[in-house]
Design a protein around this motif. Structure first.
Motif, short mmCIF file in Angstrom:
data_model
loop_
_atom_site.label_atom_id
_atom_site.label_comp_id
_atom_site.label_asym_id
_atom_site.label_seq_id
_atom_site.Cartn_x
_atom_site.Cartn_y
_atom_site.Cartn_z
N LEU A 175 0.87 -1.17 0.00
CA LEU A 175 0.00 0.00 0.00
C LEU A 175 0.90 1.23 0.00
CD1 LEU A 175 -2.66 -1.13 2.65
CD2 LEU A 175 -2.89 -1.12 0.15
N THR A 184 -7.31 5.07 -2.96
CA THR A 184 -7.76 3.68 -2.81
C THR A 184 -6.89 2.73 -3.63
OG1 THR A 184 -9.34 3.88 -4.63
CG2 THR A 184 -10.15 4.35 -2.40
N VAL A 185 -6.81 1.50 -3.12
CA VAL A 185 -6.18 0.37 -3.83
C VAL A 185 -7.18 -0.78 -3.78
CG1 VAL A 185 -4.27 -1.25 -3.92
CG2 VAL A 185 -3.86 1.13 -3.22
N HIS A 187 -8.27 -4.84 -5.00
CA HIS A 187 -7.94 -6.15 -5.60
C HIS A 187 -9.11 -7.10 -5.39
CE1 HIS A 187 -7.26 -8.23 -1.79
NE2 HIS A 187 -6.42 -7.27 -1.41
N THR A 204 -11.28 -3.24 -0.92
CA THR A 204 -10.89 -1.87 -1.22
C THR A 204 -10.18 -1.28 -0.01
OG1 THR A 204 -12.82 -1.60 -2.67
CG2 THR A 204 -11.72 0.42 -1.90
N GLY A 284 1.03 1.11 -5.58
CA GLY A 284 0.09 0.29 -4.84
C GLY A 284 -0.09 -1.05 -5.52
N THR A 285 0.50 -2.07 -4.94
CA THR A 285 0.49 -3.40 -5.57
C THR A 285 -0.21 -4.45 -4.72
OG1 THR A 285 2.65 -3.92 -4.59
CG2 THR A 285 2.64 -2.91 -6.79
#
Length: 414
Positions: A175, A184-185, A187, A204, A284-285
């Motif tokens: 993050l 936001t990030v 997945h 989220t 952001g991964t």
């Protein structure tokens, strides 16, 4: 004179047996699992012309004088040395590396063989080329009990592996520490409920302050709605370089409200392993790497390990033990009786069969996709062929010479 004639005849007969054994070995030079045989000779009873005498009264002793009465076959021994291995690529082909025999039930009899050219019949039974059922221990719910009695192994064609509900999700990645508040990030990962339904779970992450994020996971709900099934607050500890909480939780009750059945809460792991979720400046991964649930699976193929365990491979990527091939060994393998079809039968002198798993109790290991070939040594057999031929020829010369002498004896009367 007749003694020499009859001795030579016994030699002819014995060497003919030797030729028969050699011929059979050469005929089976390419027979899978064949074990070569060897002829053993012994002399017969000798006729005593004079007995031994003990030394006495200052005189020396005398040795016995005996004339042999020929030769006979003492036995035909089997050579159980390891044959060479040929790779076939067929998963049902098996080879034993070391001692032991496959156990086969054929025509109501228990037989033993080194020839592992097996296949599956229309009912999924593992069988020899002649239809004998290979013995072992079938698995019950993936568990194998090698202390139970052996029975015919069967590949459960069409077997279905029940779905497994997701209990754990593993999350990693990063993050971004330099993101603005409100960034936001997102997945997503598919999870599986107890019915085997695949459910997209979307998480989220929203930055709410320095070193602080909120995480919310949603799943599709009734009528196209979205249901929140888990909310957590993540606080980054710069000193420990980890989030203070190592897990998040997706409520099974909330998942139930959304119309899905989970027997327990789903744990989302964000720390505690070598690749946890982190917060460093940069991209952001954050991502969900895997989950432990599985949909319903159908049996597609199988593999076998060195201990003979058959492992089924299912369409959902899962594996499960299906059974284990049994091996037998004997105190005296040389006492086994050849029964044809590359099979052996136990006898009173072989000892009782000791049946167990490969790699235990002196039994060899198993290889899949390969066969043990014949252990016939052609160079040795051709050498033995010459020896047998010369032995037969020499004995025939004795018969001819004895006949000529007898003819001369008859001619004395003239």
């Amino acid at each position: 004179m007749l003694r020499s004639l009859f001795s030579a005849v016994s030699g002819l007969r014995s060497h003919q047996t030797m030729m028969d054994v050699i011929g059979n070995n050469i005929a089976n030079v390419n027979t899978t699992g064949y074990k070569s045989s060897q002829t053993v000779f012994e002399d017969t009873l000798s006729q005593a012309l004079r007995s031994a005498g003990a030394p006495q009264n200052g005189g020396g002793g005398t040795n016995p004088a005996q004339v042999g009465l020929g030769v006979r076959v003492a036995g035909v021994s089997t050579n159980f040395s390891q044959g060479s291995t040929q790779v076939t690529g067929r998963q049902s082909d098996m080879a034993i590396q070391g001692d032991g025999f496959f156990v086969v039930q054929k025509d109501g009899q228990t037989m033993y063989t080194r020839a592992g050219a097996f296949s599956f019949d229309a009912l999924g039974n593992l069988v020899s080329p002649e239809g004998g059922r290979v013995q072992g221990w079938p698995a019950v719910n993936g568990a194998i009990n090698t202390n139970a009695s052996v029975t015919g192994l069967r590949l459960p064609v069409g077997q279905v592996l029940a779905p497994t509900a997701t209990t754990t999700i593993d999350v990693g990645g990063n993050l971004p520490a330099d993101a603005a508040n409100g960034a936001t990030v997102v997945h997503s990962i598919d999870i599986v409920d107890a019915q085997g339904r695949t459910i997209p779970a979307t998480t989220t992450y929203t930055k709410t302050g320095t070193n602080t994020w909120s995480a919310a996971t949603t799943v599709p709900g009734p009528g196209g709605s979205t249901t929140n099934v888990g909310t957590s607050t993540l606080t980054w500890d710069p000193a420990a370089e980890s989030f203070t909480a190592s897990t998040m939780t997706l409520s099974s009750a909330s998942l139930g409200v959304a119309g899905y059945r989970f027997p327990a809460d789903v744990t989302v792991t964000i720390g505690g392993d070598a690749t946890p979720l982190t917060q460093y400046a940069g991209a952001g991964t954050a991502t969900a790497r895997n989950q432990d649930g599985a949909t319903m699976g159908e049996l597609q193929s199988f593999t076998m390990d060195s201990s003979g365990i058959l492992v089924g491979i299912f369409s959902n990527g899962r594996t499960e033990q299906l059974g284990q091939v049994a091996l037998a060994n004997f105190t005296n393998p040389g006492g086994l009786e050849k029964a044809g079809d590359s099979m052996f039968r136990g006898t009173a002198n072989s000892g009782a069969a000791s049946i167990g798993a490969a790699g235990s109790g002196g039994r060899g290991m198993l290889g899949s996709g390969m066969l043990e070939m014949s252990n016939v040594d052609l160079a040795q057999e051709f050498t033995n062929l010459v020896v047998a031929q010369r032995g037969f020829q020499a004995n025939s010369r004795v018969v001819s010479a004895s006949d000529e002498i007898l003819q001369d004896l008859v001619n004395l009367k003239r």
